[in-house]
Design an enzyme around this catalytic site. Structure first.
Site, PDB file in Angstrom:
ATOM      1  N   ASN A 114       2.391  -4.639   7.419  1.00 53.02           N
ATOM      2  CA  ASN A 114       2.897  -5.914   7.920  1.00 53.02           C
ATOM      3  C   ASN A 114       3.020  -5.817   9.443  1.00 53.02           C
ATOM      4  OD1 ASN A 114       4.505  -8.037   8.725  1.00 53.02           O
ATOM      5  ND2 ASN A 114       5.989  -7.827   7.064  1.00 53.02           N
ATOM      6  N   HIS A 153       0.391 -14.791   5.977  1.00 51.52           N
ATOM      7  CA  HIS A 153       1.036 -13.625   6.588  1.00 51.52           C
ATOM      8  C   HIS A 153       0.919 -12.439   5.629  1.00 51.52           C
ATOM      9  CE1 HIS A 153       3.783 -10.871   8.292  1.00 51.52           C
ATOM     10  NE2 HIS A 153       4.763 -11.118   7.438  1.00 51.52           N
ATOM     11  N   CYS A 163       7.707 -13.382  11.856  1.00 50.24           N
ATOM     12  CA  CYS A 163       6.356 -13.328  11.265  1.00 50.24           C
ATOM     13  C   CYS A 163       5.649 -14.680  11.266  1.00 50.24           C
ATOM     14  CB  CYS A 163       6.430 -12.765   9.850  1.00 50.24           C
ATOM     15  SG  CYS A 163       7.264 -11.186   9.774  1.00 50.24           S
TER      16      CYS A 163
HETATM   17  N1  ACO Z   1       9.680   5.069  -1.882  1.00 44.23           N
HETATM   18  C1  ACO Z   1      10.229   5.380  -3.076  1.00 44.23           C
HETATM   19  N2  ACO Z   1      11.280   4.721  -3.584  1.00 44.23           N
HETATM   20  C2  ACO Z   1      11.805   3.720  -2.866  1.00 44.23           C
HETATM   21  C3  ACO Z   1      11.278   3.349  -1.609  1.00 44.23           C
HETATM   22  C4  ACO Z   1      10.177   4.067  -1.131  1.00 44.23           C
HETATM   23  N3  ACO Z   1       9.583   3.795   0.050  1.00 44.23           N
HETATM   24  N4  ACO Z   1      12.002   2.314  -1.126  1.00 44.23           N
HETATM   25  C5  ACO Z   1      12.946   2.040  -2.034  1.00 44.23           C
HETATM   26  N5  ACO Z   1      12.837   2.895  -3.086  1.00 44.23           N
HETATM   27  C6  ACO Z   1      13.635   2.953  -4.290  1.00 44.23           C
HETATM   28  C7  ACO Z   1      14.993   2.338  -4.126  1.00 44.23           C
HETATM   29  O1  ACO Z   1      15.894   3.275  -3.575  1.00 44.23           O
HETATM   30  C8  ACO Z   1      15.339   1.963  -5.538  1.00 44.23           C
HETATM   31  O2  ACO Z   1      15.777   3.107  -6.209  1.00 44.23           O
HETATM   32  P1  ACO Z   1      16.967   3.008  -7.300  1.00 44.23           P
HETATM   33  O3  ACO Z   1      16.432   2.135  -8.383  1.00 44.23           O
HETATM   34  O4  ACO Z   1      17.139   4.422  -7.689  1.00 44.23           O
HETATM   35  O5  ACO Z   1      18.123   2.415  -6.569  1.00 44.23           O
HETATM   36  C9  ACO Z   1      13.998   1.564  -6.148  1.00 44.23           C
HETATM   37  O6  ACO Z   1      12.998   2.177  -5.304  1.00 44.23           O
HETATM   38  C10 ACO Z   1      13.762   0.088  -6.203  1.00 44.23           C
HETATM   39  O7  ACO Z   1      14.093  -0.478  -4.939  1.00 44.23           O
HETATM   40  P2  ACO Z   1      13.987  -2.014  -4.676  1.00 44.23           P
HETATM   41  O8  ACO Z   1      14.424  -2.321  -3.288  1.00 44.23           O
HETATM   42  O9  ACO Z   1      14.632  -2.743  -5.796  1.00 44.23           O
HETATM   43  O10 ACO Z   1      12.407  -2.191  -4.776  1.00 44.23           O
HETATM   44  P3  ACO Z   1      11.593  -3.505  -4.850  1.00 44.23           P
HETATM   45  O11 ACO Z   1      10.798  -3.532  -6.096  1.00 44.23           O
HETATM   46  O12 ACO Z   1      12.406  -4.716  -4.513  1.00 44.23           O
HETATM   47  O13 ACO Z   1      10.545  -3.295  -3.676  1.00 44.23           O
HETATM   48  C11 ACO Z   1      10.133  -4.059  -1.457  1.00 44.23           C
HETATM   49  C12 ACO Z   1      11.010  -3.192  -2.343  1.00 44.23           C
HETATM   50  C13 ACO Z   1       8.714  -3.522  -1.490  1.00 44.23           C
HETATM   51  C14 ACO Z   1      10.659  -4.024  -0.032  1.00 44.23           C
HETATM   52  C15 ACO Z   1      10.170  -5.485  -2.043  1.00 44.23           C
HETATM   53  O14 ACO Z   1      11.493  -5.940  -2.183  1.00 44.23           O
HETATM   54  C16 ACO Z   1       9.438  -6.452  -1.190  1.00 44.23           C
HETATM   55  O15 ACO Z   1       8.224  -6.417  -1.140  1.00 44.23           O
HETATM   56  N6  ACO Z   1      10.135  -7.369  -0.560  1.00 44.23           N
HETATM   57  C17 ACO Z   1       9.511  -8.316   0.302  1.00 44.23           C
HETATM   58  C18 ACO Z   1       9.892  -8.020   1.619  1.00 44.23           C
HETATM   59  C19 ACO Z   1       8.768  -7.826   2.543  1.00 44.23           C
HETATM   60  O16 ACO Z   1       7.608  -7.699   2.238  1.00 44.23           O
HETATM   61  N7  ACO Z   1       9.173  -7.810   3.750  1.00 44.23           N
HETATM   62  C20 ACO Z   1       8.271  -7.621   4.786  1.00 44.23           C
HETATM   63  C21 ACO Z   1       8.958  -7.919   6.032  1.00 44.23           C
HETATM   64  S1  ACO Z   1       9.586  -9.431   6.065  1.00 44.23           S
HETATM   65  C22 ACO Z   1       8.410 -10.484   6.431  1.00 44.23           C
HETATM   66  O17 ACO Z   1       7.315 -10.122   6.744  1.00 44.23           O
HETATM   67  C23 ACO Z   1       8.763 -11.811   6.354  1.00 44.23           C
END
Ligand code: ACO
Length: 323
Positions: free
Chosen positions: A280, A250, A112
């Protein structure tokens, strides 16, 4: 002499998939996706709109915006993690498509952060006197690289391309400073391991692997690293954050950008966003946003911008430029 961006362009696939549509594919819903990421919809390739195709259209738009012909390009650098082919490179294919007969071409992978690294590379070539006019782009067909059964990652990504023409000109401004970094020891938090090993001397039967991510680790990395490198660049150039018109970051997640703005103590209005419509798009996200700002006449000569990216590798960087 100044090395400045003289034109921008972008291409987004025609097909739009909103969160409701994704909830027919994986167990998710619009509210969860919007609350956790800010994403409402993303553009997805129809199959024909591959990485080269989108980069070609973005490049043509950038050349038109710059008011120059493809034959004036000395170099094309395309950042991508989702090239259609390993060989030829995306940049060579784009060169052939647009007729940039004089250009030297190669691709670059910094996930990215790729567009920023391409910008720095173009700058370095120009400063060395090895090029005068360079086309750089980020182009990604991430819909081919995501696991459409993994709800935690497939909801995040979209396809698209953005490009810019960089040229050395008389006068001041242009690219002023840059900070970059990488940390390979944390590479495992975000991977796309590709096509597996098919070598008679290896026994692995691993098939194509998809984008895998430890979302929370990436989140922590982004909100720690981006404010740090933006502060570094401000300090290095003795610039006040108040003098920056826009922080063009980004576009991964609205929550990441909100935390970064807060940590920098800068008003969120200075952080333009379009991730709600595109998701993204990895290396394409910064140039697509830059093109939107440019085409909406929100950038004026002399405006100071900070571009900042972070991504797999891990990689990160920030560039200060005067438009
Ligand atoms: N829909 C519904 N529920 C979901 C989904 C979904 N799409 N995805 C995960 N869940 C559930 C999980 O299973 C989990 O359930 P549980 O509590 O029963 O186990 C719950 O939601 C929470 O999951 P987490 O992974 O803890 O959710 P989090 O709040 O961390 O959000 C996310 C996940 C959005 C990916 C977050 O971690 C994030 O934004 N991370 C940054 C990463 C990013 O943006 N990467 C982009 C690519 S990398 C880059 O560009 C550099």
């Amino acid at each position: 002499m100044a090395v400045r961006i003289i034109g921008t362009g972008s291409y987004l696939p025609k097909k739009v998939a909103d969160n409701r549509f994704l909830s027919t594919i994986v167990d998710t819903d619009d509210e969860w996706i919007r609350q956790r990421t800010g994403i409402k919809e993303r553009h997805l390739s129809n199959g024909k709109e591959g990485t080269t195709y989108m980069a070609t259209y973005a490049a043509e738009a950038a050349l038109e915006n710059a008011g120059i012909g493809a034959e004036e390009l000395d170099m094309i650098i395309i950042a991508t993690v989702s090239a259609d082919t390993y060989v030829p490179s995306t940049s060579c294919s784009v060169q052939g498509a647009i007729g940039a007969i004089r250009a030297t071409c190669f691709d670059l992978n910094a996930a990215c952060s790729g567009f920023l690294f391409a910008l720095n590379t173009a700058y370095a070539y120009i400063e060395m006197g090895m090029a005068k006019t360079v086309l750089i782009a980020g182009s990604e067909t991430l819909s081919r690289e995501v696991d459409w059964s993994d709800r935690s990652s497939c909801i995040l990504f979209g396809d698209g391309a953005g490009a810019a023409v960089i040229r050395q000109e008389e006068g001041d401004g242009g690219l002023l400073a840059s900070v970059t970094g990488s940390d390979g020891s944390q590479g495992d938090v975000l991977t796309c391991k590709g096509r597996g090993i098919q070598n008679p001397f290896h026994s692995s039967k691993r098939k194509k692997d998809y984008i895998r991510m430890d979302g929370q680790a990436v989140f922590r990395f982004a909100v720690r690293t981006v404010p740090r490198c933006i502060k570094q660049i401000l300090k290095k150039t003795n610039t006040d954050a108040e003098d920056i018109k826009f922080f063009v970051l980004h576009q991964a997640n609205v929550r990441i950008i909100e935390v970064i703005a807060k940590r920098l103590q800068v008003d969120l209005d200075k952080f333009p966003m379009n991730l709600d419509h595109y998701g993204n798009t990895s290396s394409a996200s910064i140039p697509i946003l830059l093109d939107e700002l440019n085409r909406n006449h929100l950038l004026e000569r002399g405006d100071k911008l900070i571009l900042s990216g972070f991504g797999g590798g891990l990689t990160w960087g920030a560039v200060l430029l005067e438009w």
